[in-house]
Design a protein around this motif. Sequence first.
Motif, PDB file in Angstrom:
ATOM      1  N   MET A 142       0.833  -1.201   0.000  1.00  0.00           N
ATOM      2  CA  MET A 142       0.000   0.000   0.000  1.00  0.00           C
ATOM      3  C   MET A 142       0.868   1.252   0.000  1.00  0.00           C
ATOM      4  SD  MET A 142      -2.869  -1.108   2.829  1.00  0.00           S
ATOM      5  CE  MET A 142      -3.654   0.489   2.889  1.00  0.00           C
ATOM      6  N   ALA A 143       1.886   1.245   0.862  1.00  0.00           N
ATOM      7  CA  ALA A 143       2.748   2.418   0.977  1.00  0.00           C
ATOM      8  C   ALA A 143       3.500   2.687  -0.321  1.00  0.00           C
ATOM      9  CB  ALA A 143       3.731   2.228   2.135  1.00  0.00           C
ATOM     10  N   VAL A 144       4.013   1.636  -0.942  1.00  0.00           N
ATOM     11  CA  VAL A 144       4.754   1.791  -2.192  1.00  0.00           C
ATOM     12  C   VAL A 144       3.837   2.322  -3.290  1.00  0.00           C
ATOM     13  CG1 VAL A 144       5.891   0.500  -4.045  1.00  0.00           C
ATOM     14  CG2 VAL A 144       6.548   0.109  -1.668  1.00  0.00           C
ATOM     15  N   GLU A 145       2.643   1.761  -3.379  1.00  0.00           N
ATOM     16  CA  GLU A 145       1.697   2.236  -4.391  1.00  0.00           C
ATOM     17  C   GLU A 145       1.441   3.734  -4.239  1.00  0.00           C
ATOM     18  OE1 GLU A 145      -3.033   1.809  -5.608  1.00  0.00           O
ATOM     19  OE2 GLU A 145      -2.107   0.238  -4.377  1.00  0.00           O
ATOM     20  N   GLU A 146       1.197   4.171  -3.024  1.00  0.00           N
ATOM     21  CA  GLU A 146       0.880   5.584  -2.811  1.00  0.00           C
ATOM     22  C   GLU A 146       2.096   6.478  -3.038  1.00  0.00           C
ATOM     23  OE1 GLU A 146      -2.152   6.353  -2.692  1.00  0.00           O
ATOM     24  OE2 GLU A 146      -2.840   4.292  -2.401  1.00  0.00           O
ATOM     25  N   VAL A 147       3.276   6.006  -2.663  1.00  0.00           N
ATOM     26  CA  VAL A 147       4.503   6.761  -2.936  1.00  0.00           C
ATOM     27  C   VAL A 147       4.685   6.960  -4.433  1.00  0.00           C
ATOM     28  CG1 VAL A 147       7.031   6.529  -2.969  1.00  0.00           C
ATOM     29  CG2 VAL A 147       5.786   6.251  -0.829  1.00  0.00           C
ATOM     30  N   MET A 148       4.453   5.902  -5.205  1.00  0.00           N
ATOM     31  CA  MET A 148       4.656   5.993  -6.648  1.00  0.00           C
ATOM     32  C   MET A 148       3.639   6.924  -7.296  1.00  0.00           C
ATOM     33  SD  MET A 148       5.606   2.043  -7.644  1.00  0.00           S
ATOM     34  CE  MET A 148       6.034   2.418  -9.349  1.00  0.00           C
ATOM     35  N   ARG A 149       2.390   6.826  -6.860  1.00  0.00           N
ATOM     36  CA  ARG A 149       1.345   7.636  -7.494  1.00  0.00           C
ATOM     37  C   ARG A 149       1.418   9.094  -7.043  1.00  0.00           C
ATOM     38  NH1 ARG A 149      -2.591   4.917  -5.934  1.00  0.00           N
ATOM     39  NH2 ARG A 149      -2.782   3.548  -7.740  1.00  0.00           N
ATOM     40  N   ALA A 150       1.760   9.322  -5.787  1.00  0.00           N
ATOM     41  CA  ALA A 150       1.671  10.668  -5.223  1.00  0.00           C
ATOM     42  C   ALA A 150       2.901  11.523  -5.485  1.00  0.00           C
ATOM     43  CB  ALA A 150       1.424  10.573  -3.718  1.00  0.00           C
ATOM     44  N   GLN A 151       3.961  10.947  -6.045  1.00  0.00           N
ATOM     45  CA  GLN A 151       5.190  11.695  -6.237  1.00  0.00           C
ATOM     46  C   GLN A 151       5.587  11.722  -7.719  1.00  0.00           C
ATOM     47  OE1 GLN A 151       7.940  12.078  -2.804  1.00  0.00           O
ATOM     48  NE2 GLN A 151       7.478   9.913  -2.520  1.00  0.00           N
ATOM     49  N   PRO A 152       6.453  12.655  -8.092  1.00  0.00           N
ATOM     50  CA  PRO A 152       6.803  12.854  -9.511  1.00  0.00           C
ATOM     51  C   PRO A 152       7.770  11.799 -10.037  1.00  0.00           C
ATOM     52  CG  PRO A 152       7.999  14.409  -8.150  1.00  0.00           C
ATOM     53  CD  PRO A 152       7.056  13.698  -7.228  1.00  0.00           C
ATOM     54  N   ILE A 153       7.253  10.585 -10.180  1.00  0.00           N
ATOM     55  CA  ILE A 153       8.065   9.452 -10.632  1.00  0.00           C
ATOM     56  C   ILE A 153       7.557   8.992 -11.996  1.00  0.00           C
ATOM     57  CG2 ILE A 153       8.612   7.024 -10.181  1.00  0.00           C
ATOM     58  CD1 ILE A 153       8.544   7.677  -7.201  1.00  0.00           C
ATOM     59  N   ASP A 154       8.476   8.915 -12.968  1.00  0.00           N
ATOM     60  CA  ASP A 154       8.146   8.428 -14.310  1.00  0.00           C
ATOM     61  C   ASP A 154       8.442   6.948 -14.459  1.00  0.00           C
ATOM     62  OD1 ASP A 154       7.427  11.048 -15.385  1.00  0.00           O
ATOM     63  OD2 ASP A 154       9.566  11.496 -15.194  1.00  0.00           O
ATOM     64  N   VAL A 191      -2.155  11.301 -12.131  1.00  0.00           N
ATOM     65  CA  VAL A 191      -1.534  12.258 -11.226  1.00  0.00           C
ATOM     66  C   VAL A 191      -2.594  12.867 -10.314  1.00  0.00           C
ATOM     67  CG1 VAL A 191      -0.248  14.426 -11.073  1.00  0.00           C
ATOM     68  CG2 VAL A 191       0.299  12.760 -12.875  1.00  0.00           C
ATOM     69  N   PRO A 192      -2.410  12.786  -8.996  1.00  0.00           N
ATOM     70  CA  PRO A 192      -3.380  13.417  -8.088  1.00  0.00           C
ATOM     71  C   PRO A 192      -3.401  14.935  -8.264  1.00  0.00           C
ATOM     72  CG  PRO A 192      -1.931  11.863  -6.933  1.00  0.00           C
ATOM     73  CD  PRO A 192      -1.347  12.073  -8.287  1.00  0.00           C
ATOM     74  N   ARG A 193      -4.490  15.546  -7.866  1.00  0.00           N
ATOM     75  CA  ARG A 193      -4.598  17.003  -8.001  1.00  0.00           C
ATOM     76  C   ARG A 193      -3.613  17.701  -7.077  1.00  0.00           C
ATOM     77  NH1 ARG A 193     -10.599  18.261  -5.994  1.00  0.00           N
ATOM     78  NH2 ARG A 193     -10.969  16.421  -7.279  1.00  0.00           N
ATOM     79  N   ASP A 194      -3.157  18.857  -7.495  1.00  0.00           N
ATOM     80  CA  ASP A 194      -2.221  19.657  -6.716  1.00  0.00           C
ATOM     81  C   ASP A 194      -3.000  20.506  -5.713  1.00  0.00           C
ATOM     82  OD1 ASP A 194      -0.064  21.150  -5.769  1.00  0.00           O
ATOM     83  OD2 ASP A 194       0.904  21.179  -7.746  1.00  0.00           O
ATOM     84  N   SER A 195      -2.484  20.625  -4.507  1.00  0.00           N
ATOM     85  CA  SER A 195      -3.211  21.345  -3.465  1.00  0.00           C
ATOM     86  C   SER A 195      -2.654  22.737  -3.198  1.00  0.00           C
ATOM     87  CB  SER A 195      -3.166  20.544  -2.160  1.00  0.00           C
ATOM     88  OG  SER A 195      -1.831  20.399  -1.706  1.00  0.00           O
ATOM     89  N   HIS A 196      -1.644  23.128  -3.981  1.00  0.00           N
ATOM     90  CA  HIS A 196      -0.990  24.401  -3.662  1.00  0.00           C
ATOM     91  C   HIS A 196      -1.576  25.553  -4.473  1.00  0.00           C
ATOM     92  CE1 HIS A 196       2.009  21.201  -2.681  1.00  0.00           C
ATOM     93  NE2 HIS A 196       1.972  21.871  -1.544  1.00  0.00           N
TER      94      HIS A 196
END
Length: 581
Positions: A108-120, A576-581
């Motif tokens: 679960m943690a790896v999946e979220e790290v990959m999706r939530a961060q700028p990784i190609d 890519v998740p939406r940006d919150s900034h």
Amino acid sequence: MAFTPAEWPRKLRSQEWYGGTSRDSIYHRGWLKNQGHPHDLFDGRPVIGILNTWSDLTPCNGHLRDLAEKVKAGVWEAGGFPLEVPVFSASENTFRPTAMMYRNLAAMAVEEVMRAQPIDGAVLLVGCDKTTPSLMMGAASTDIPSIVVTGGPMLNGWFRGERVGSGTALWQMSEDIKAGKMSQEDFLEAEQAMSRSSGTCNTMGTASTMASMAEAMGMALSGNAAIPGVDARRRVMAQMTGRRIVQMVKDDLKPSDIMTRAAFENAIRTNGAIGGSTNAVVHLMALAGRVEVDLTLDDWDRLGRDVATIVNLMPSGKYLMEEFFYAGGLPVVLKRLGEAGLLNKEALTVSGGEIWDEVKDAVNWNEDVIRPAEKALTSSGGIAVLKGNLAPKGAVLKPSAASPHLMQHRGRAVVFEDIDDYKAKINDDGLDIDETCVMVLKNCGPRGYPGMSEVGNMGLPPKVLKRGITDMVRISDARMSGTAYGTVVLHTSPEAAVGGPLAIVRDGDMIEIDVDARRIHLDLTDEEIAARLADWQPPEAPPKQGGYTRLYHDNVEGADTGADFGFLKGCRGREVPRDSH
């Protein structure tokens, strides 16, 4: 070969963070520049996440920081931008109640790290047992281009002129102490010989099995599985992997392109040929669920049944991973399978080519380590799946590690209600047990332990060991270490804690196993089984249960489908998740 941004065929995921001149782009890009990265690194070149399971508390992965530097070198050479990312590391040596309970959390943690961060693209830097499947599961759930590089096995252990296999020797020597064949002082001296270099277990335990599964499925470069952890060629493999992932991103070569039905079939047959761990069953079943490949226990039995175990390694044989590498490693095994018509030769690998092209020219340098079929350890290897009224959804046994004279056996059940009950009784000379009995352990499955610990290879009672007996039939809903051995029936499904028939077995019941017939039978009528189940009460949930333990207990599925969480099955993609900034 390095590529300039203009050559890339599509906009990269990372550009959603780093591309452009907006406030949000500057926010993401500017903060990362505090590490001293030049501006042109954000110009559209692929960001490669090196997902590193290094931890001081994961000894098998203790050298992965060094390997990460070699991966980075390869990524730089190919024109990528490498960023090392520490991820959840479930250590087999230290995690309680069992590392298996945390495999799903790590995934679960790896999946979220990959999706939530700028990784190609991702390099999955793994080693210890659960790190390999958990990172592959996470990568499968995002379908971002990914490639596995393992840390490699330890060098051979030696004690008084004999090979010492990590794990396997531990089980053997602990039994010898109970039998009076070995002193405690000698055991402590042997401890120093068991783990004498960096790397994972040097037997064909779960770590080496899962490294072999990754290579057989095409998720690692050819030859990756067996290189010792301290061999310079392991560092070369890491650097070549770093180079390769950049091209995979350009080609958009994804886990779903590689982990196909054909790839799983290759892995199952490979597991039979190498005498691989029974743990591969639960890990590959879970992985299949992530990529939506319809894989069942019946597939394991059907595909592996006629595969000869030709790799002569502990715990099934006598050698260790170091000799396996010198003999030619997994490419030789895959070539043998291909020549026997047991390999899907066209299966795609991370190389971008077909698996047969990777292995067809492999040479066997030691035919006692990787044997010809006519000298196999067993002609019918693989994983035997037993079914019957004691295991309606199946149970597994590893024939290459079992005693031939016990493959058909009928005996009186000696029941342990849970692992604490086993520990309280097993050393009692008054225990009514002999070598003809069947040891039965309950409530050690995915929900029952919780976490399905590696306690299925129950040590024999000292009163039996002292008579020179070294194996008995053992049945449980638990797992067994890949380094262990014996006539051990595991993963009995449904497990006792959810009301499987194992829950109602009593002392004195007669149990029959017939491995050739794939049968496991409790000698009771259907009416008696139904009556006992009607009176059965589920065990109480573990005390003080909360957090992840509660999530696990309430959501884990059975061993027959991989002990994953149902809500994690399938691919949720890389959007890519939406940006919150």
